[in-house]
Write a protein that holds these residues in place. Sequence first.
Motif: not given
Lengths: 304, 373
Positions: A126-133, A135-143, A177-184, A244-246
Amino acid sequence: MKKVTERLKRHAEHGKRWVIAVPTLWLMLFFALPFLIVLKIAFAESAIAIPPYTQLLTMADDAFDLHVYFGNFIFLTEDALYLTAYLNSLKMAAISTFLCLLIGYPMAYHIARAKPSTQTVLLLLILLPSWTSFLIRIYAWIGILKSNGILNNTLMWLGVVDQPLAILNTNVAVYIGIVYAYLPFMILPLYANLVKHDHSLIEASQDLGARWLQSFWRITFPLSRNGIIAGCMLVFIPVVGEYVIPELLGGTNSIVIGKVLWQEFFNNRDWPLASSLALIMLLLLMLPIHFFRKYQEKEWEEGK
Amino acid sequence: MIEPSLSRDGVDGHFLQIRSIVKTYDDVVAVNDVSLDIAKGDIFALLGASGSGKSTLLRMLAGFETPNSGKIILDGEDIVSLAPYRRPINMMFQSYALFPHMTVEQNIAYGLKQDRMPKAMIADKVVQMLRLVHMEKYAKRKPEQLSGGQRQRVALARSLAKSPKLLLLDEPMGALDKKLRNRMQLEVVDIIESVGVTCVMVTHDQEEAMTMANRIAIMEEGSIVQSGTPRDIYEAPNSLQAAEFIGSMNLFRGAITVDAQDHAVIDSDEINNQLYVSYGVTTAIEDKHVVFAVRPEKTLISRDQPQGEYNWCRGVVHDIAYLGGHSVYHIRLNNGKILYSFMVNSDRFADQPTWEEQVYVYWSDDSGLVLRP
Ligand SMILES: Nc1ncnc2c1ncn2[C@@H]1O[C@H](COP(=O)(O)OP(=O)(O)OP(=O)(O)O)[C@@H](O)[C@H]1O
Ligand SMILES: [Mg+2]
């Protein structure tokens, strides 16, 4: 001997004061001071200067001149844009909090029920994704979400859709994006609560004739109330001000307070208006925090 | 059988039949081929040391664990495959497991609500239950606002509210202090008997089992060592384990030398004189090694040498534990072995043997028991 103990005692007293002083200083430096600055700017007038606002206190003819300006707040009520932004932000925060709870509760529940060794692994995941930036994680969602992104390509390849879905730059993308980022932030307090539950209560409930679902609704769910409240606060409050997310995933027409703030501050260089916007948002958020505190106090009283 | 049995095991117990129950966890055999018969209205205690499998057996009755094999027949119905919420059985948990967010009333009503009983009937039943356990005044309290004894009463009321066919108690006094324990033991028995429910309880405290239960089974390493009334088990233990588990025993290892129809004589290296029991012991020729056992309260102490050639020995008083009602004498034999003997303190200042005095310990022919090692 007595002298030594006395000196130690004095040291301990000293130490205690220091221990309290550190967080106090921290709060002063990083909360109270910026807040006062924002407060000051909110009651100033926009000006073409550096910094771009009028001073609250000026010296003229050997006398102090206090200049308090309420125009920013009046302006906020006159333009419907701001009210819309506030309402949109609150709506966005409420819906995402609800979605986080809906997804996070079963996850927290299963982590809390897993074997202790498995629990550690699952929490780490659950915590692992928070170790990357962030901003980068939200950019990834664009992809992932864009028209020729991973999601649409997969769906088209599977033949589920024949036209790419327009997800990016819509509210759906913002919620994802928000649910993904704030779920932890939802899962952790819920887990902390659920893991403390006494399993014999569920057994007692079953023993008295309740099936799993009834036991859940009448025992587990009410007993996890504090975890739910804590998780919802941790998601709701930051999401109201989310920028950032919106900005990255939402459309240009998605007006939320975070974006409006940014525009006022950087595009219009209207610092006083931006400050008053921020101030109102803070006041809005004080409301749920206040209720939460009151509720906790009540719990505390009852617990005694 | 090598002792006269007072037990009527299996004669009247057909209400709850436990048949060849086995339960293993990975490589641990928690319950090993247990069969028991429990009669209607019995208060049946499972007594055993820690880890002997008592809780596991109880949890299988409640339905929280599924046995690997075997049958549990309650009132003619095999309940092994029934889920816990379908069994006409209620349990009082060791920690009581009261729902902390509900009042006393709501806790008691919980089971009744699951049965979709009409509201008015639930209310009546709750009042009746509160009265039964003398907790009418505390109906609106939360569990955390109650004392340990009060919580136990609520837990008992909750588990009796649905009028179960079988009541299970897991270490019912485990969470109480010693003084309260003695009071609640009698009170809980009173309540259970007034309701007339059949009850299986688990405990590791022999005194508690003997106070509360009218039948006891001793468990060791997953198996039943002996079952019967408290008196059976105390007076006629069928094995060394049973004898050592309940009360204290003086034991002499030896071999049978005379094996007659109505008596037996045992030679032991641990005592100068021979040992005599006034009942026949059937032994195989190749298996003459036995243990002779006699309870401390069945032995007497005197300054004069007893008559006869059996069942007495000489020693010196090694220690005296004065317990008020009686004293426990520790008598050291000349080979170093310590015997225990109780002496009732009927006179306030009687002339009793004192430290390092030479005394004789003796007992009657029908006091001793022959057990297999
Ligand atoms: N869930 C489980 N998983 C693995 N082993 C278990 C489990 N529950 C019990 N056991 C094992 O089964 C055996 C019997 O345990 P049980 O809890 O029935 O003992 P007990 O007689 O109730 O002891 P106590 O008086 O300490 O409560 C023990 O060796 C225990 O380690
Ligand atoms: Mg146990």
